[in-house]
Design a protein around this motif. Structure first.
Motif, PDB file in Angstrom:
ATOM      1  N   LEU A  21       0.838  -1.199   0.000  1.00  0.00           N
ATOM      2  CA  LEU A  21       0.000   0.000   0.000  1.00  0.00           C
ATOM      3  C   LEU A  21       0.868   1.241   0.000  1.00  0.00           C
ATOM      4  O   LEU A  21       2.002   1.208   0.473  1.00  0.00           O
ATOM      5  CB  LEU A  21      -0.934   0.047   1.211  1.00  0.00           C
ATOM      6  N   GLN A  22       0.304   2.290  -0.571  1.00  0.00           N
ATOM      7  CA  GLN A  22       0.979   3.583  -0.531  1.00  0.00           C
ATOM      8  C   GLN A  22       0.041   4.586   0.141  1.00  0.00           C
ATOM      9  O   GLN A  22       0.147   4.842   1.324  1.00  0.00           O
ATOM     10  CB  GLN A  22       1.428   3.989  -1.928  1.00  0.00           C
ATOM     11  N   GLY A  59      -3.096   4.026   0.709  1.00  0.00           N
ATOM     12  CA  GLY A  59      -3.938   3.227   1.588  1.00  0.00           C
ATOM     13  C   GLY A  59      -5.429   3.314   1.324  1.00  0.00           C
ATOM     14  O   GLY A  59      -6.205   2.646   2.006  1.00  0.00           O
ATOM     15  N   PHE A  60      -5.814   4.107   0.339  1.00  0.00           N
ATOM     16  CA  PHE A  60      -7.263   4.290   0.162  1.00  0.00           C
ATOM     17  C   PHE A  60      -7.959   3.014  -0.298  1.00  0.00           C
ATOM     18  O   PHE A  60      -9.049   2.681   0.167  1.00  0.00           O
ATOM     19  CB  PHE A  60      -7.565   5.434  -0.824  1.00  0.00           C
ATOM     20  N   CYS A  61      -7.317   2.274  -1.160  1.00  0.00           N
ATOM     21  CA  CYS A  61      -7.936   1.039  -1.665  1.00  0.00           C
ATOM     22  C   CYS A  61      -7.788  -0.116  -0.687  1.00  0.00           C
ATOM     23  O   CYS A  61      -8.428  -1.160  -0.843  1.00  0.00           O
ATOM     24  CB  CYS A  61      -7.296   0.641  -2.991  1.00  0.00           C
ATOM     25  N   CYS A 112      -1.980   3.470  -6.907  1.00  0.00           N
ATOM     26  CA  CYS A 112      -0.611   3.654  -6.440  1.00  0.00           C
ATOM     27  C   CYS A 112       0.338   2.498  -6.734  1.00  0.00           C
ATOM     28  O   CYS A 112       1.471   2.719  -7.133  1.00  0.00           O
ATOM     29  CB  CYS A 112      -0.596   3.887  -4.934  1.00  0.00           C
ATOM     30  N   THR A 113      -0.097   1.280  -6.487  1.00  0.00           N
ATOM     31  CA  THR A 113       0.883   0.195  -6.356  1.00  0.00           C
ATOM     32  C   THR A 113       1.183  -0.559  -7.646  1.00  0.00           C
ATOM     33  O   THR A 113       2.153  -1.311  -7.704  1.00  0.00           O
ATOM     34  CB  THR A 113       0.394  -0.854  -5.340  1.00  0.00           C
TER      35      THR A 113
HETATM   36  S1  FES Z   1      -2.525   2.282  -2.214  1.00  0.00           S
HETATM   37 FE1  FES Z   1      -3.279   4.155  -3.039  1.00  0.00          FE
HETATM   38  S2  FES Z   1      -5.051   3.546  -4.164  1.00  0.00           S
HETATM   39 FE2  FES Z   1      -4.122   1.668  -3.565  1.00  0.00          FE
END
Ligand code: FES
Ligand code: FES
Length: 154
Positions: A96-97, A99-101, A135-136
Motif C-alpha cells: 500500500l501507498q 492506503g485508500f484502496c 498507487c501500487t
Molecule cells: S494504495 Fe493508493 S489507491 Fe491503492
C-alpha cells in the motif's frame, strides 16, 4: 425502517432510511470508517466488506438488504492485537501507498483465502479485479496475498 444485522460479531438494530446504502450505515451510523467510500458507482472497490463471508461492494447494496445477515469490515480483521495474515502480508510486501484502496483489497483477499487457501497469481488477480489501486501497480498486492497464503498461521 428497522434493520437488524450482525456487524463484526455484534448484533445491531437501527432505524434507517430504506434508500440508505450499506457503506453509509457502516461509516456514518456505526462510525466504522475503515470501510472507504471512493466512488459510489461500484467502480473502485474501496468499500468492499464481507456479507455472509462473500465480498460485496457496500455502496452497491442497501442497508436493508443486509438485514438478517452478517457483515464483516476491515475493523474485524485483527484479533487480540494480532494482525490478520492478510494485513501482515500488506505490511511485509509494501502493498500500500496512500492506503485508500487497502480496506477493500484486504477484505477481498481475506474472502479469497477463506475459499481458496492457496491461490495462484492469476486467481488473485481475478479476485482483486473489481478494485482499483492508483498507487501500487497491483504487483505488491498480489505478493501480499501470496505472503498471507504462505503464512496463514501468522
Ligand atoms: S494504495 Fe493508493 S489507491 Fe491503492
Ligand atoms: S465506493 Fe463502492 S465501489 Fe467505489
Amino acid at each position: 425502517m428497522n434493520v437488524s444485522l450482525t456487524v463484526n460479531g455484534e448484533r445491531v438494530e437501527h432505524d434507517v432510511e430504506p434508500r440508505q446504502l450499506l457503506v453509509h450505515f457502516l461509516r456514518d451510523t456505526l462510525d466504522l470508517t475503515g470501510t472507504h467510500w471512493g466512488c459510489d458507482t461500484s467502480n473502485c472497490g474501496a468499500c468492499v466488506v464481507l456479507l455472509d463471508g462473500k465480498p460485496v461492494k457496500s455502496c452497491t447494496i442497501l442497508t436493508a438488504m443486509a438485514s438478517g445477515h452478517e457483515v464483516r469490515t476491515v475493523e474485524d480483521l485483527a484479533t487480540n492485537g494480532h494482525l490478520d495474515p492478510v494485513q501482515q502480508g500488506f505490511h511485509e510486501t509494501h502493498a500500500l501507498q496512500c492506503g485508500f484502496c487497502t480496506p477493500g483489497m484486504q477484505m477481498t483477499v481475506r474472502a479469497l483465502l477463506d475459499e481458496n487457501p492457496d491461490p495462484t497469481e492469476a486467481e488473485i488477480r481475478t479476485a482483486i479485479s473489481g478494485g482499483i489501486c492508483r498507487c501500487t501497480g497491483y504487483k505488491n498486492i498480489v505478493a501480499a496475498a501470496r505472503w498471507a497464503a504462505e503464512h496463514q498461521e501468522a
